[in-house]
Design an enzyme around this catalytic site. Structure first.
Site, PDB file in Angstrom:
ATOM      1  N   GLU A   1       0.887  -1.176   0.000  1.00 52.84           N
ATOM      2  CA  GLU A   1       0.000   0.000   0.000  1.00 52.84           C
ATOM      3  C   GLU A   1       0.917   1.216   0.000  1.00 52.84           C
ATOM      4  O   GLU A   1       1.534   1.535   1.022  1.00 52.84           O
ATOM      5  CB  GLU A   1      -0.885   0.000   1.253  1.00 52.84           C
ATOM      6  CG  GLU A   1      -1.778  -1.220   1.400  1.00 52.84           C
ATOM      7  CD  GLU A   1      -2.983  -1.193   0.466  1.00 52.84           C
ATOM      8  OE1 GLU A   1      -3.288  -0.129  -0.094  1.00 52.84           O
ATOM      9  OE2 GLU A   1      -3.599  -2.251   0.286  1.00 52.84           O
TER      10      GLU A   1
ATOM     11  N   CYS B   1      -2.669   8.970   2.729  1.00 53.11           N
ATOM     12  CA  CYS B   1      -2.402   8.521   1.357  1.00 53.11           C
ATOM     13  C   CYS B   1      -3.554   8.878   0.425  1.00 53.11           C
ATOM     14  O   CYS B   1      -3.342   9.069  -0.766  1.00 53.11           O
ATOM     15  CB  CYS B   1      -2.118   7.029   1.358  1.00 53.11           C
ATOM     16  SG  CYS B   1      -3.358   6.121   2.270  1.00 53.11           S
TER      17      CYS B   1
HETATM   18  P1  NAP Z   1       8.233   5.121   4.764  1.00 56.15           P
HETATM   19  O1  NAP Z   1       9.311   6.070   5.044  1.00 56.15           O
HETATM   20  O2  NAP Z   1       8.277   4.331   3.521  1.00 56.15           O
HETATM   21  O3  NAP Z   1       8.182   4.148   6.034  1.00 56.15           O
HETATM   22  C1  NAP Z   1       7.200   3.149   6.163  1.00 56.15           C
HETATM   23  C2  NAP Z   1       7.756   2.022   7.008  1.00 56.15           C
HETATM   24  O4  NAP Z   1       8.832   1.402   6.294  1.00 56.15           O
HETATM   25  C3  NAP Z   1       8.346   2.485   8.337  1.00 56.15           C
HETATM   26  O5  NAP Z   1       8.061   1.519   9.318  1.00 56.15           O
HETATM   27  C4  NAP Z   1       9.834   2.525   8.031  1.00 56.15           C
HETATM   28  O6  NAP Z   1      10.641   2.404   9.176  1.00 56.15           O
HETATM   29  C5  NAP Z   1       9.954   1.302   7.157  1.00 56.15           C
HETATM   30  N1  NAP Z   1      11.180   1.247   6.360  1.00 56.15           N
HETATM   31  C6  NAP Z   1      12.073   2.239   6.086  1.00 56.15           C
HETATM   32  N2  NAP Z   1      13.088   1.754   5.314  1.00 56.15           N
HETATM   33  C7  NAP Z   1      12.812   0.442   5.093  1.00 56.15           C
HETATM   34  C8  NAP Z   1      13.467  -0.592   4.376  1.00 56.15           C
HETATM   35  N3  NAP Z   1      14.610  -0.389   3.711  1.00 56.15           N
HETATM   36  N4  NAP Z   1      12.911  -1.820   4.364  1.00 56.15           N
HETATM   37  C9  NAP Z   1      11.753  -2.058   5.014  1.00 56.15           C
HETATM   38  N5  NAP Z   1      11.089  -1.108   5.727  1.00 56.15           N
HETATM   39  C10 NAP Z   1      11.611   0.123   5.754  1.00 56.15           C
HETATM   40  O7  NAP Z   1       6.793   5.843   4.811  1.00 56.15           O
HETATM   41  P2  NAP Z   1       6.260   6.893   5.892  1.00 56.15           P
HETATM   42  O8  NAP Z   1       6.925   8.196   5.668  1.00 56.15           O
HETATM   43  O9  NAP Z   1       6.277   6.282   7.261  1.00 56.15           O
HETATM   44  O10 NAP Z   1       4.725   6.974   5.475  1.00 56.15           O
HETATM   45  C11 NAP Z   1       4.259   7.805   4.486  1.00 56.15           C
HETATM   46  C12 NAP Z   1       4.038   7.048   3.191  1.00 56.15           C
HETATM   47  O11 NAP Z   1       3.129   5.982   3.405  1.00 56.15           O
HETATM   48  C13 NAP Z   1       3.391   7.904   2.132  1.00 56.15           C
HETATM   49  O12 NAP Z   1       4.032   7.667   0.908  1.00 56.15           O
HETATM   50  C14 NAP Z   1       1.958   7.415   2.095  1.00 56.15           C
HETATM   51  O13 NAP Z   1       1.287   7.624   0.884  1.00 56.15           O
HETATM   52  C15 NAP Z   1       2.145   5.979   2.389  1.00 56.15           C
HETATM   53  N6  NAP Z   1       0.885   5.408   2.864  1.00 56.15           N
HETATM   54  C16 NAP Z   1       0.160   4.630   2.004  1.00 56.15           C
HETATM   55  C17 NAP Z   1      -1.061   4.115   2.411  1.00 56.15           C
HETATM   56  C18 NAP Z   1      -1.899   3.285   1.473  1.00 56.15           C
HETATM   57  O14 NAP Z   1      -2.842   2.674   1.937  1.00 56.15           O
HETATM   58  N7  NAP Z   1      -1.595   3.241   0.195  1.00 56.15           N
HETATM   59  C19 NAP Z   1      -1.528   4.369   3.696  1.00 56.15           C
HETATM   60  C20 NAP Z   1      -0.757   5.178   4.522  1.00 56.15           C
HETATM   61  C21 NAP Z   1       0.456   5.674   4.109  1.00 56.15           C
HETATM   62  P3  NAP Z   1      11.236   3.740   9.895  1.00 56.15           P
HETATM   63  O15 NAP Z   1      10.056   4.543  10.318  1.00 56.15           O
HETATM   64  O16 NAP Z   1      12.014   3.181  11.005  1.00 56.15           O
HETATM   65  O17 NAP Z   1      12.067   4.432   8.846  1.00 56.15           O
END
Ligand code: NAP
Length: 476
Positions: A248, A282
């Protein structure tokens, strides 16, 4: 559970070897709201080893017993709403509303976990096969599910993975966002206290950049369920190998306002849908595409509503929009808005920054090809542009790498039908914005917004695997 532990295989403990911890702070005023361990790869190994044991116990636990544990967890989540969801700068009103959906979401998933039906196969319809064989399908849990979640809905996005995965009989290793681990730990405690067997659930707190590769590439893991940015999602697809993936990801959601639309309705819905959770959703409205004939009236209706949004202390019930998740994110959003204005767009309101708060912005005359339209903003601004006809409006709506949600405002059924056929988005709302979700509905994106669907019924389907079984009798 003590105040500074994470969950590994049913035990509340500190980081193995290092014992390192870090503070979780409020982005609004920097105050410390909790302290959690910083997990390392040894903790990943411990969690996966426990999950292997847990998965073998839980898959042999009958569905009715799994459901009873989840129903108890749902009651506990409702009793403990005060501990859930207020650590990322969102307003207390938003955090309370989010936490208030937890119990029902767990119950929906608990029910779906009891509905693992299969098919009876009419094998004798295949030439050469007689009535002496019986074929059917059986569903079983995947085994170990790794769930990785973002910061913006720290309760619901954790539960949209945890609850269906557990309901279907999987063991789960959860890695919540580093900025919002406290809610995930509080929710995990509900499942543990409800009687979940040891090993079935682990929650690792710490940096995704260090833990992620070890979690998603491990061959013991059969399913990775990720919600977060498209960039991280792309890395996971490269690292995971042969596994089931649900992703997602990011978005830049459009709303199309047709000339026959109810402009007051459209403006009031956009004034909510672009700014809930400071635009860090999102399915937030990022782009509005209006017909030139109604653009001026739409903006006249929108701007005062956006100016009425009250920013400030998230803990005050008077505040209707809190801070972004960090100062760095607020600076990034401020710059994206300023860059669009430098490129020729008109700032009608907002856009200035005070600490981690960005004043809710409306930007008009935005070039659909510019970064404010194309790249995910994840902040409190709506970019308005115009399209002279249907072809242009659909092309603009579909003209980004994403396809998560879209909204169409029109009084014409034919226009609505055309939009639902031609707009490439996983969720389409007629006469509302994409910022709307019932937890039971299928939910997920097209194109760069991801793979697969959540919502308890679809998530349970994606967190189980299907076997085809043939029973061979003898011709009689
Ligand atoms: P993010 O930076 O991608 O982080 C999401 C999760 O991934 C966090 O737990 C992060 O850990 C972890 N992560 C970071 N690097 C990783 C790696 N190399 N391998 C595996 N996991 C890793 O996203 P965010 O800033 O928290 O959230 C915002 C994003 O989420 C936006 O793009 C939004 O659109 C998207 N989102 C999508 C939906 C949907 O339903 N489509 C819903 C909500 C949010 P850390 O926090 O420790 O870095």
């Amino acid at each position: 559970m003590d105040a500074t532990s994470m969950l590994i295989g049913g035990q509340w403990r500190s980081a193995i070897g290092t014992g390192r911890t870090e503070d979780v702070t409020s982005p609004y005023d920097g105050s410390v709201v909790g302290t959690v361990p910083v997990a390392g790869v040894r903790d990943v190994e411990a969690a996966l080893a426990a999950a292997e044991r847990g998965a073998s116990v839980w898959r042999r636990t009958p569905a009715h017993e799994r459901m009873r544990v989840l129903m108890r967890a749902a009651d506990l989540a409702e009793q403990r709403t005060g501990e859930i969801g207020a650590e990322n700068g969102k307003t207390i009103t938003e955090a309370t509303a989010e936490a208030g959906r937890s119990g029902e979401l767990i119950r929906l998933a608990a029910f779906e976990g009891t509905q693992l039906y299969g098919d009876s196969l009419p094998l004798d319809a295949n030439p050469g096969t007689g009535l002496d064989k019986v074929g059917f399908t059986l569903r079983q849990p995947c085994g170990i599910v790794v769930a990785i979640t973002p910061f913006n809905y720290p309760a619901l996005l954790v539960l949209h993975k945890l609850a269906p995965a557990l309901a279907a009989g999987n063991a789960v290793v959860l890695k919540p966002a580093r900025t919002t681990p406290l809610t995930a730990l509080a929710l995990a405690a509900c499942f543990v206290d409800a009687g979940l067997p040891e090993g079935v659930l682990s929650v690792l707190t710490g940096p995704g950049g260090e833990l992620g590769d070890a979690l998603v590439s491990d061959p013991r893991v059969r399913k990775v369920s990720f919600t977060g940015s498209t960039r991280t999602g792309e890395r996971i697809t490269r690292m995971a190998g042969v596994k089931k993936l649900s992703l997602e990801l990011g978005a830049s959601c459009p709303v199309v306002v047709l000339p026959d639309a109810d402009l007051e309705l459209a403006a009031s819905a956009v004034a909510v849908g672009g700014y809930v959770n400071a635009g860090q959703v999102c399915i937030s409205v990022q782009r509005v595409i209006t017909h030139p004939a109604v653009s001026g009236d739409f903006l006249d209706a929108l701007v005062p509503r956006v100016q009425a949004i009250r920013t400030g202390d998230p803990s005050s019930s008077e505040t209707t929009m809190g801070s972004l998740v960090s100062l760095a994110e607020a600076k990034r959003v401020e710059k994206s808005i300023a860059d669009a204005v430098a490129g020729g767009a008109r700032l009608l309101t907002g856009g200035d920054r005070d600490g981690a708060i960005v004043a809710p912005a409306v930007v008009a005359d935005v070039d659909p090809a510019c970064a404010l339209s194309q790249d995910e903003l994840f902040g409190p601004a709506v970019a308005v542009s115009t399209a002279a006809d249907w072809e242009q409006a659909i092309a603009q709506a579909n003209g980004t790498a994403y396809g998560l949600g879209a909204g169409i405002f029109t009084a014409d059924v034919a226009g609505a039908v055309r939009a639902m056929r031609e707009v490439d988005a996983g969720n389409i709302h007629i006469n509302w914005t994409p910022l709307w979700r019932a937890d039971l509905m299928p939910y997920g994106g097209l194109k760069g917004s991801g793979i697969g669907k959540e919502g308890p019924r679809r998530a349970v389907a994606e967190m189980t695997e299907e076997k085809t079984v043939v029973l061979h009798g003898r011709p009689w």
